[in-house]
Design a protein around this motif. Structure first.
Motif, PDB file in Angstrom:
ATOM      1  N   LEU A   3      17.156 -54.376 148.238  1.00 33.29           N
ATOM      2  CA  LEU A   3      17.411 -53.428 149.466  1.00 33.29           C
ATOM      3  C   LEU A   3      17.423 -54.110 150.827  1.00 33.29           C
ATOM      4  N   GLY A   4      16.219 -55.032 151.076  1.00 39.42           N
ATOM      5  CA  GLY A   4      16.055 -55.784 152.093  1.00 39.42           C
ATOM      6  C   GLY A   4      17.201 -56.628 152.394  1.00 39.42           C
ATOM      7  N   LEU A   5      17.895 -57.136 151.375  1.00 39.67           N
ATOM      8  CA  LEU A   5      19.010 -58.111 151.466  1.00 39.67           C
ATOM      9  C   LEU A   5      20.125 -57.279 152.051  1.00 39.67           C
ATOM     10  N   ALA A   6      20.400 -56.172 151.423  1.00 37.83           N
ATOM     11  CA  ALA A   6      21.601 -55.401 151.393  1.00 37.83           C
ATOM     12  C   ALA A   6      21.429 -54.831 153.146  1.00 37.83           C
TER      13      ALA A   6
ATOM     14  N   LEU B  43      21.868 -52.874 136.296  1.00 34.13           N
ATOM     15  CA  LEU B  43      21.883 -51.938 137.400  1.00 34.13           C
ATOM     16  C   LEU B  43      21.741 -52.702 138.746  1.00 34.13           C
ATOM     17  N   LYS B  44      20.556 -53.561 138.846  1.00 37.13           N
ATOM     18  CA  LYS B  44      20.451 -54.418 140.193  1.00 37.13           C
ATOM     19  C   LYS B  44      21.603 -55.206 140.322  1.00 37.13           C
ATOM     20  N   ALA B  45      22.297 -56.083 139.220  1.00 29.62           N
ATOM     21  CA  ALA B  45      23.245 -56.848 139.666  1.00 29.62           C
ATOM     22  C   ALA B  45      24.391 -56.031 140.151  1.00 29.62           C
ATOM     23  N   THR B  46      24.955 -54.811 139.873  1.00 32.44           N
ATOM     24  CA  THR B  46      25.761 -53.906 140.363  1.00 32.44           C
ATOM     25  C   THR B  46      25.342 -53.400 141.863  1.00 32.44           C
ATOM     26  N   ALA B  47      23.925 -53.141 141.824  1.00 32.69           N
ATOM     27  CA  ALA B  47      23.622 -52.696 143.091  1.00 32.69           C
ATOM     28  C   ALA B  47      23.860 -53.877 144.311  1.00 32.69           C
ATOM     29  N   MET B  48      23.432 -54.822 143.803  1.00 27.17           N
ATOM     30  CA  MET B  48      23.267 -56.093 144.504  1.00 27.17           C
ATOM     31  C   MET B  48      24.944 -56.132 145.196  1.00 27.17           C
ATOM     32  N   SER B  49      25.875 -56.088 144.304  1.00 26.85           N
ATOM     33  CA  SER B  49      27.275 -56.151 144.637  1.00 26.85           C
ATOM     34  C   SER B  49      27.821 -55.048 145.468  1.00 26.85           C
ATOM     35  N   LEU B  50      27.451 -54.096 145.225  1.00 29.98           N
ATOM     36  CA  LEU B  50      27.924 -52.900 146.116  1.00 29.98           C
ATOM     37  C   LEU B  50      27.400 -52.834 147.326  1.00 29.98           C
ATOM     38  N   LEU B  51      26.055 -53.211 147.447  1.00 30.69           N
ATOM     39  CA  LEU B  51      25.254 -53.036 148.902  1.00 30.69           C
ATOM     40  C   LEU B  51      25.155 -54.179 149.689  1.00 30.69           C
ATOM     41  N   VAL B  52      25.027 -55.265 149.059  1.00 28.20           N
ATOM     42  CA  VAL B  52      24.757 -56.527 149.820  1.00 28.20           C
ATOM     43  C   VAL B  52      26.358 -56.899 150.001  1.00 28.20           C
ATOM     44  N   SER B  57      25.605 -65.247 149.637  1.00 26.12           N
ATOM     45  CA  SER B  57      24.092 -64.857 149.666  1.00 26.12           C
ATOM     46  C   SER B  57      23.506 -64.127 148.489  1.00 26.12           C
ATOM     47  N   GLN B  58      24.538 -63.535 147.756  1.00 28.94           N
ATOM     48  CA  GLN B  58      24.115 -62.828 146.320  1.00 28.94           C
ATOM     49  C   GLN B  58      23.864 -64.086 145.565  1.00 28.94           C
ATOM     50  N   ALA B 144      33.977 -54.462 140.161  1.00 26.80           N
ATOM     51  CA  ALA B 144      34.522 -54.306 138.862  1.00 26.80           C
ATOM     52  C   ALA B 144      34.279 -55.666 138.022  1.00 26.80           C
ATOM     53  N   GLY B 145      34.503 -56.962 138.706  1.00 27.06           N
ATOM     54  CA  GLY B 145      34.153 -58.234 138.134  1.00 27.06           C
ATOM     55  C   GLY B 145      32.686 -58.316 137.674  1.00 27.06           C
ATOM     56  N   THR B 146      31.880 -57.971 138.721  1.00 31.10           N
ATOM     57  CA  THR B 146      30.250 -57.941 138.415  1.00 31.10           C
ATOM     58  C   THR B 146      29.815 -57.281 137.223  1.00 31.10           C
ATOM     59  N   LEU B 147      30.412 -55.996 137.140  1.00 26.61           N
ATOM     60  CA  LEU B 147      30.228 -55.083 135.951  1.00 26.61           C
ATOM     61  C   LEU B 147      30.715 -55.765 134.495  1.00 26.61           C
ATOM     62  N   ILE B 148      31.885 -56.240 134.614  1.00 27.91           N
ATOM     63  CA  ILE B 148      32.519 -57.147 133.515  1.00 27.91           C
ATOM     64  C   ILE B 148      31.468 -58.311 133.038  1.00 27.91           C
ATOM     65  N   GLY B 149      31.050 -58.752 134.313  1.00 26.19           N
ATOM     66  CA  GLY B 149      30.379 -60.198 134.104  1.00 26.19           C
ATOM     67  C   GLY B 149      28.927 -59.961 133.429  1.00 26.19           C
TER      68      GLY B 149
END
Lengths: 95, 227
Positions: A3-6, B43-52, B57-58, B144-149
């Motif tokens: 969240l911090g990163l986002a 969940l964390k990987a998908t959240a990262m791709s959506l939000l970051v 950086s990811q 979509a790629g992140t989820l498949i990955g």
């Protein structure tokens, strides 16, 4: 952390838009912000390849990086670069 | 193909935007695979791709955490890498909508690909279209790629994890190459690498990468005017 990163990443994106409405930043700031990417990526490569916990070390992963970097230099697809680097390292460790 | 679809596809900037997004989708798959191999939850990987939604950086945050680095240095490094999006936002600010809500949404799509596509168009209308088509396409394919990955990675992740500590820096090298577009940037990269080498034995863990950012300070102060 995520969240911090986002939040931080969005801050840069929206910050740039707001700054554009208010002021023109100096060319030097422009250059600095865009030069951070190559400088930090290069530093990150060095640390991940040579840092053996506070000492400079050459390990199996350093050799794997070299293989992957050569592939990237020859414009191999990203996934191929990753697999070659990982496979070379894993192979060396099995020896 | 329907007539409207044919008309849409006939314009280079639209077609290129969609195709660029599809290509980025492959990066998304590799990110998902590496995330799973590093033990990050789906969940964390998908959240990262959506939000970051900033590839380099990811990858950097994931690489540092997976090699045992602390979250704070992962955060700092990833943010330094994200700073360039601020420059993109500045340079394409006129292309983005003035409506406040749309502008806030558009901001999330300001990344390497959308900046490159919209600045390379001859006129404002094409720039706007290129921004949105590229941005939405990259967003859809990247996620979509992140989820498949992640799903693929849960199957093949184990063998990859034997060489993960080489896969990450090799990936960073591939990500670095397009950023070496002029002499000043190449100097910034060399300085960053040199500072990190000196920093490894001298500085606490996590700081050598942040110190590498000084390479950019020196290059930007002393170097030429090219973008």
């Amino acid at each position: 952390m995520i969240l911090g990163l986002a939040g931080g990443c969005y801050f840069f994106k929206i910050g740039g838009l707001i700054a554009a409405d208010v002021t023109r930043p100096t060319p030097r700031l422009y250059r600095l912000l865009s030069d951070l990417t190559p400088a930090v990526l290069a530093g990150l490569i060095v640390v991940q390849a040579f840092d053996g916990g506070g000492t400079l070390e050459i390990g199996a992963n350093t050799a794997g990086l070299f293989v992957g970097a050569l592939a990237a230099w020859w414009r191999a697809p990203f996934a191929v670069v990753l697999v070659l680097a990982a496979a070379a390292t894993a192979g060396l460790r099995l020896l | 193909m329907g007539n409207r679809l044919k008309l849409f596809w006939a314009r280079d900037h639209r077609r290129d935007g969609v195709l660029l997004g599809a290509a980025v989708g492959i990066f998304g798959v590799t990110f998902g695979v590496l995330a799973a191999a590093s033990g990050l939850s789906a969940l964390k990987a998908t959240a990262m791709s959506l939000l970051v939604f900033t590839g380099a950086s990811q990858f950097a945050a994931l690489g540092i955490v997976s090699s045992g680095g602390d979250p704070l240095s992962a955060l700092g490094t990833a943010l330094l890498l994200a700073a360039r999006n601020g420059v993109y936002a500045l340079s394409i600010s006129e292309v983005l909508p003035t409506n406040r809500v749309r502008r806030l949404a558009a901001a999330q799509l300001v990344i390497d690909e959308t900046a490159a596509m919209s600045t390379s168009q001859p006129a404002m209308e094409e720039s706007r279209e290129a921004f949105w088509i590229t941005g939405i396409s990259v967003f859809v394919f990247w996620n979509a790629g992140t989820l498949i990955g992640v799903l693929v990675g849960e199957v093949v992740g184990d063998p990859l994890s034997w060489g993960l500590d080489a896969a990450f820096p090799a990936g960073f090298f591939a990500l670095l190459l397009p950023h070496l577009s002029n002499t000043r940037k190449r100097v910034a990269a060399l300085l960053g690498a040199g500072i990190a080498v000196i920093g490894i034995p001298l500085l606490p863990r996590g700081l050598p990468v942040l110190a590498a950012g000084l390479g950019a300070v020196i290059a930007a102060t002393a170097g030429g005017n090219k973008r």
